[in-house]
Design an enzyme around this catalytic site. Sequence first.
Site, short mmCIF file in Angstrom:
data_model
loop_
_atom_site.label_atom_id
_atom_site.label_comp_id
_atom_site.label_asym_id
_atom_site.label_seq_id
_atom_site.Cartn_x
_atom_site.Cartn_y
_atom_site.Cartn_z
N ASP A 289 0.68 -1.36 0.09
CA ASP A 289 0.16 0.04 0.42
C ASP A 289 0.94 0.93 -0.37
O ASP A 289 1.60 1.33 0.70
CB ASP A 289 -0.59 0.08 1.32
N GLU B 99 -3.41 4.28 -2.32
CA GLU B 99 -4.34 3.96 -1.46
C GLU B 99 -5.39 4.45 -1.13
O GLU B 99 -6.18 2.85 -1.00
CB GLU B 99 -3.60 4.72 -0.04
N GLU B 100 -5.61 4.90 -1.06
CA GLU B 100 -7.72 5.23 -1.65
C GLU B 100 -8.48 4.55 -2.14
O GLU B 100 -8.91 3.76 -1.64
CB GLU B 100 -7.99 6.80 -1.65
#
Length: 627
Positions: A403, A421-422
């Site tokens: 991540d 990441e989101e």
Amino acid sequence: MAEHSHRNNSSQMKDLLQPEREHSGKESTSQGGACSRCCSCSCSSSSASTSSAVPSSSASPYSSSAIPSSSASPYSSSAIPSSSASPSSFSTSAPSGPQDVSGVLVEGVEAVRTKVEDTSYQLEDLKRLRDKKLGPLGFSRTHNVLVDVDAFNCGAVIIAQKGRDVWLSNVVKMPCSQGSTMMKSGFLKTSQTSRWDAISKQLGALAKKTSVSVDEVEEAIIKYNPKYKGQWSFDAISSFVKCVPKSENYFSKLFPKMAALALKLPDYVKKAIPLLQSGHTAAITLSQVQISCLLANAFFCTFPHRNTSSSNAEYHNYPSINFTSLFGQWSERKKEKLRAIMHYFHVVTDENTKPKGLVTFERRGLKDTDIPNWRSCKETMPKLYVTSHGTIETEGTGMLQVDFAASRIGGGVLGSGLVQEEILFLMNPELIVSRLFTEKLADNECLIVTGSQKFSCYSGFGDSFEWAGPHEDRLDRDEWARLKRQILAIDALHFRHRRDQYSMIKITRELNKAYCGFKGHGHNEPNIATGKWGCGAFNGDPQLKAVIQLMAAAKAKRGLAFFTFQDEQLKQGLQQLYHLLVTEGTTVEKLYGLLEDYCAAQLASGWSHVDLFEFIRNTVRPSRSLL
């Protein structure tokens, strides 16, 4: 500083400098969604044997004087899980890979391609998560389990572990705690009342209805958050419900189910949730049902002391958890985010589809004795598979999936951020709960999540991101009922100016950060699926970040699957460089010295950019090499 045999004098350095040759590959796009950067914008047991599968040492502060940043906190050597004990360890089998990398000297483009292929690995050559005897589930001083381990070990029944209400600085302050109060205005005076009573009254009223509007959700939330009346906006969720097609618009009937789920908090989470604080290695294991209940409370903004991020706020060093920032400032990005989030709640509120497993969140850190002396690392290059197609989360299934994190885990997932990441957190919403208890990562820390479920599919990235429908997760589970998915959150540095990264202090920090995540804590652990970590919005150089991760993986003795996300130039360049490094038997220490020379070359070049791969090739390759 000791001199190295590969060092170049000033005249040699000048000869090595190349004209500006900017890397032209796309740094922020992907097919099927992965991307290049980081955030835009980690009682008694029923059996004594359980300690063998969890961190067993006490959590203590640790020293990090060797880390080039004042933000890193100290780890004591007793705070790190032993190499044979980790809640996120699995056994793997190691397929054999190519051994002879020297080849025969030939000429021509086809010969070069053949030689590169001689040192290349295929995806199937890399190790993935396998079954391992974990032993009975149990807790220790550094592993907190929120389910009843005796009931679980007897028949895999998942019920809440009993505990007591705690209102302390080192645990999550729960909305149903007796310490959670609010001021209630009366006709003649203002009095203090239980905040959970107010929450129960408002959400209870919603739960009794068959259909609930966004206006009613807003009214309920503001009733127990009166301070924010007129400050919080709900225009994004309101517009979302209005614009979604009728065939998908089940939200008015879903809101009551979500309210009912949130109200089960006192029954589902009976034990205090410890904070994963900086400077302490620790792990938390929760059930997926507990996570869904906690996230339902986050949706209805019930968590106390979590509505401000000002420097003097109690949780200023933690990410936000209440969903208020997702509800306001309508945009197409918010619409697609809400589609993913609402689908998650649609699944977990249905008795027929709600998940029934466990998830472990583990904060790890490097103690002083674990920090490598990069100038004396004798390791040679690890296995490497490079591709410009596919994604970390799909083709990298079963590996340790990186991540590209923000230091505050989750980045802008509850705001407008929509990069790697989101997107990962939206497809695996159980990851969002880590924001509730994970303090900002220090320079020598990472977060590893084992067992999160993927609920959705997507396409695009950033403004082109779209929720693409449900995903049925068919991964096997381990003995602790965790899905065999392991995600590593490591945060890269954010460079305001791209040239700032060409400093050995910054490079060493990134090496230590990557090694912190890559370092094994067991035997035969899976290889690593990664890509352009810290590039894109964080301005990282893809070539430099690739070399850094290759070095960290070599030190950790783990192979890499490197996804360039449609960047064919980076793929080819990395493959050729890897062939050269393997053929020449290049060690990590030599690469570190080359990076020192490279930083000097960048400094000497003025505003011109020096291509790292070309610099290394010109320094390492013998005259006979065609690379």
